[in-house]
Write a protein that holds these residues in place. Structure first.
Motif, PDB file in Angstrom:
ATOM      1  N   ASP A   1      -1.891   5.958   7.994  1.00  0.00           N
ATOM      2  CA  ASP A   1      -1.660   4.729   8.754  1.00  0.00           C
ATOM      3  C   ASP A   1      -1.082   5.165  10.103  1.00  0.00           C
ATOM      4  O   ASP A   1       0.133   5.252  10.282  1.00  0.00           O
ATOM      5  CB  ASP A   1      -0.698   3.793   8.017  1.00  0.00           C
ATOM      6  CG  ASP A   1      -0.629   2.432   8.691  1.00  0.00           C
ATOM      7  OD1 ASP A   1      -1.014   2.348   9.881  1.00  0.00           O
ATOM      8  OD2 ASP A   1      -0.193   1.460   8.060  1.00  0.00           O
TER       9      ASP A   1
ATOM     10  N   ASP B   1      -2.715   7.106   2.400  1.00  0.00           N
ATOM     11  CA  ASP B   1      -2.249   5.752   2.710  1.00  0.00           C
ATOM     12  C   ASP B   1      -2.934   5.326   4.012  1.00  0.00           C
ATOM     13  O   ASP B   1      -3.087   6.144   4.927  1.00  0.00           O
ATOM     14  CB  ASP B   1      -0.723   5.770   2.895  1.00  0.00           C
ATOM     15  CG  ASP B   1      -0.137   4.384   3.073  1.00  0.00           C
ATOM     16  OD1 ASP B   1      -0.756   3.406   2.622  1.00  0.00           O
ATOM     17  OD2 ASP B   1       0.957   4.282   3.679  1.00  0.00           O
TER      18      ASP B   1
ATOM     19  N   THR C   1       4.777   4.569   7.597  1.00  0.00           N
ATOM     20  CA  THR C   1       6.078   4.268   6.973  1.00  0.00           C
ATOM     21  C   THR C   1       6.457   5.245   5.858  1.00  0.00           C
ATOM     22  O   THR C   1       7.596   5.258   5.418  1.00  0.00           O
ATOM     23  CB  THR C   1       6.085   2.845   6.362  1.00  0.00           C
ATOM     24  OG1 THR C   1       5.022   2.756   5.411  1.00  0.00           O
ATOM     25  CG2 THR C   1       5.926   1.765   7.408  1.00  0.00           C
TER      26      THR C   1
ATOM     27  N   LYS D   1       0.822  -1.220   0.000  1.00  0.00           N
ATOM     28  CA  LYS D   1       0.000   0.000   0.000  1.00  0.00           C
ATOM     29  C   LYS D   1       0.854   1.268   0.000  1.00  0.00           C
ATOM     30  O   LYS D   1       0.643   2.156  -0.812  1.00  0.00           O
ATOM     31  CB  LYS D   1      -0.856   0.087   1.272  1.00  0.00           C
ATOM     32  CG  LYS D   1      -1.985  -0.869   1.370  1.00  0.00           C
ATOM     33  CD  LYS D   1      -2.685  -0.732   2.716  1.00  0.00           C
ATOM     34  CE  LYS D   1      -1.867  -1.228   3.889  1.00  0.00           C
ATOM     35  NZ  LYS D   1      -1.438  -2.623   3.808  1.00  0.00           N
ATOM     36  N   SER D   2       1.778   1.318   0.948  1.00  0.00           N
ATOM     37  CA  SER D   2       2.542   2.564   1.125  1.00  0.00           C
ATOM     38  C   SER D   2       3.415   2.832  -0.092  1.00  0.00           C
ATOM     39  O   SER D   2       3.462   3.953  -0.612  1.00  0.00           O
ATOM     40  CB  SER D   2       3.396   2.475   2.394  1.00  0.00           C
ATOM     41  OG  SER D   2       2.551   2.271   3.501  1.00  0.00           O
TER      42      SER D   2
ATOM     43  N   ARG E   1       0.996   2.191  11.952  1.00  0.00           N
ATOM     44  CA  ARG E   1       2.290   1.725  11.470  1.00  0.00           C
ATOM     45  C   ARG E   1       2.722   2.632  10.293  1.00  0.00           C
ATOM     46  O   ARG E   1       2.813   2.185   9.158  1.00  0.00           O
ATOM     47  CB  ARG E   1       2.121   0.281  10.985  1.00  0.00           C
ATOM     48  CG  ARG E   1       3.380  -0.484  10.760  1.00  0.00           C
ATOM     49  CD  ARG E   1       3.080  -1.944  10.418  1.00  0.00           C
ATOM     50  NE  ARG E   1       4.126  -2.531   9.616  1.00  0.00           N
ATOM     51  CZ  ARG E   1       4.145  -2.523   8.282  1.00  0.00           C
ATOM     52  NH1 ARG E   1       3.182  -1.980   7.587  1.00  0.00           N
ATOM     53  NH2 ARG E   1       5.153  -3.081   7.644  1.00  0.00           N
TER      54      ARG E   1
HETATM   55 MG   LIG Z   1       1.946   0.746   4.847  1.00  0.00          MG
END
Ligand SMILES: [Mg+2]
Ligand SMILES: Nc1ncnc2c1ncn2[C@@H]1O[C@H](COP(=O)(O)OP(=O)(O)O)[C@@H](O)[C@H]1O
Length: 267
Positions: free
Chosen positions: A98, A181, A103, A73-74, A101
């Motif tokens: 997110d 995201d 990133t 996803k990211s 988490r």
């Molecule tokens: Mg991610």
């Protein structure tokens, strides 16, 4: 074979994950670090599908999610935002929602700083939290990044609040396109909550990893009216003996989902 000049080679090696000013870009941001790769080309294909969708339906805000963690996803959201900001005279915001988490900041070589959650909790003005992304392959001012910010275990609760609606509206007034995201949908409600507040939702699947059962559960587990496309991440064109066939299938998968989608954005 034609030899490239030393300066050209220097430029290219600099683009592959090296520093520009204080930022250091992760090599997975292929649209910037390897712009001639097949992967970068696929992001441009996806970009044109999204441009079409956006123009046709007037959609400006999108979440990117996936059934479970680690499906890309990211990485996909960041590359897509970069690709969209390279096209025409357009301002794009990439937002890390997110909160469990986060990133994205690492992909852009940053430490976590104030961001989305700090703006929501009114600790930081939006203008201060937005980070302009600068790179020789990006038009100046085209891409702004809003990191997740200093989130804690209670932060995801804010996603359902009216403050989130206001921030999404503010972002959509300032930018032509906004990509969010998010965490995965199967274990968590965050993406479903945000998905109900934006114009469209994109689902990332990891080739060879996401099972049909997981996909089916993911699609059923949330009431997202706004699904607009599915992105198949991680197809290995170069090592496949059936390159041509897979390439064609991949293109077809993109087209089938991203163009036709569900066609229900704000209808
Ligand atoms: Mg991610
Ligand atoms: N197509 C890909 N090729 C190579 N590495 C990938 C690919 N997609 C994802 N990754 C890597 O897999 C890991 C998980 O990707 P990430 O985008 O963080 O997933 P998610 O956000 O869905 O949890 C990261 O290290 C990322 O760089």
């Amino acid at each position: 074979m034609r030899r490239r000049s030393a300066s050209k080679r220097g430029e290219e090696s600099e683009m592959r994950g090296k520093s520009f000013g204080s930022a250091r870009f992760d090599e997975h941001l292929v649209v910037l670090t390897d712009p001639k790769s097949i992967a970068a080309e696929q992001y441009r294909v996806l970009r044109s599908r999204m441009e079409h969708l956006s123009q046709e339906k007037g959609a400006r805000t999108f979440i990117v999610t996936s059934p479970v963690v680690g499906e890309g996803k990211s990485m996909t959201t960041a590359n897509l935002a970069i690709s969209l900001s390279q096209s025409r005279d357009r301002r794009v915001a990439l937002v890390d929602c997110d909160l469990r988490r986060p990133t994205l900041h690492r992909l852009f070589g940053m430490r976590m700083r104030e961001g989305f959650i700090d703006v929501l909790e009114e600790r930081t003005p939006l203008e201060t939290a937005l980070v302009p992304i600068e790179h020789p392959l990006l038009p100046p001012g085209a891409l702004s990044f809003l990191p997740a910010g200093k989130a804690n275990a209670a932060s995801p609760e804010w996603l359902g609040s009216s403050k989130t609606d206001k921030l999404i509206t503010l972002l959509s007034e300032r930018f032509d396109l906004v990509l969010f995201d998010t965490p995965p949908i199967l274990p968590l409600a965050d993406a479903a909550v945000l998905g109900g507040k934006v114009d469209g939702a994109l689902l990332v699947l990891r080739a060879g990893r996401t099972s049909t059962e997981t996909l089916s559960l993911a699609m059923q587990s949330v009431d997202l009216q706004n699904w607009v496309g599915v992105i198949l991440n991680g197809v290995d064109f170069e090592r496949s003996s059936q390159y041509g066939g897979i390439y064609a299938t991949y293109q077809k998968t993109y087209s089938a989902h991203a163009i036709e989608g569900r066609g229900e954005i704000n209808d």
